[in-house]
Design a protein around this motif. Structure first.
Motif: not given
Length: 269
Positions: A132-137, A193-196, A152-155, A143-147
């Protein structure tokens, strides 16, 4: 005197049958009984083969066969050969059918499939927490999915929601002063997936967040110019990746998740 032998026969892995048989044997202090497990017995020829071994050992049979025709054949052939055979699952299936008024699926191995599904979900949830939150790149590569998105974009809630769908999700926060992890540009763009979000909406969310923490809502974190700077940085990063971008401005987490799931399932089709 030779130890008594019980043949545990199943049309799946046979764990259920073995555990039930061991539970019964435990009531006799083990009694020196030997268990022989025969999994994946799926046709009549296989039943015949196993029963011939049972006859040679003068053993008994404990079986879990869910298909009615296989259960009937096992009982008939066991009786014909003078072998004691105990149906561990058939009677309760029949009783539940009568009680519920529904027809069983008669599909072997469903318990194991349910267990595997459960453990996949737990594994995905643990993965989402760990990365979560880029703790370990390094999680990006697994991952199957990268957000990808600014703060505060609900990642995080989106990661957890998708984890309950058994998908391993890593999320990466973008901050202009910090270079994105190199791993982000090494994975297939279809996984990202970018969260705009609109600057105004993000401003409202951040101000509410600061107030809830008892902080000044005029901090740079909620400054509209700062937010626009972050969103411009976001645009540059996702543009470099060329990944799908989802506008989450007025979307609930479930709605965004469904958009992502549609992408994922379409890609697998």
């Amino acid at each position: 005197m030779n130890s008594p032998i019980i043949y545990v026969i199943s049309d799946s892995v046979g764990e259920t049958a073995e555990l039930m048989t061991k539970a019964a044997i435990s009531q006799f202090n083990g009694s020196g009984t030997v268990l022989k497990r025969f999994p994946y017995v799926e046709d009549k020829e296989h039943i015949d083969e196993v029963l011939s071994l049972v006859s040679l050992d003068k053993g008994m049979v404990a079986f879990t066969l869910v298909k009615p025709e296989m259960r009937s054949y096992m009982k008939e052939q066991a009786e014909k050969n003078g072998i004691l055979a105990v149906d561990l699952i058939g009677p309760i299936i029949d009783e539940i059918q009568a009680f519920c008024g529904k027809k069983p699926l008669y599909e072997p191995g469903l318990v194991r499939k349910l267990d595997e599904d459960y453990f996949k979900k737990i594994e995905a949830i643990e993965f989402a927490v760990k990365y979560d939150d880029g703790r370990d790149p390094r999680g990006i590569l697994k991952a199957d999915i990268i957000l990808i998105g600014v703060s505060r974009t609900s990642k995080t809630p989106l990661s957890q929601y998708l984890a309950h769908k058994r998908l391993k999700v890593a999320n990466v926060p973008l901050v202009p002063e910090v270079d994105p992890p190199e791993e982000l540009f090494k994975v297939p763009k279809e996984k990202c997936f970018g969260l705009k979000i609109s600057p105004e909406k993000l401003n409202d969310i951040r101000r509410e967040r600061l107030i809830s923490l008892g902080l000044n809502d005029r901090a740079s974190y909620a400054n509209i110019e700062r937010i626009k700077e972050e969103l411009n940085f976001f645009d540059r990063v996702v543009g470099r990746i060329s990944c799908p971008v989802i506008d989450v401005t007025n979307k609930a987490v479930e709605e965004t998740a469904n958009v992502i799931l549609n992408y994922v399932y379409k890609g697998r089709a």
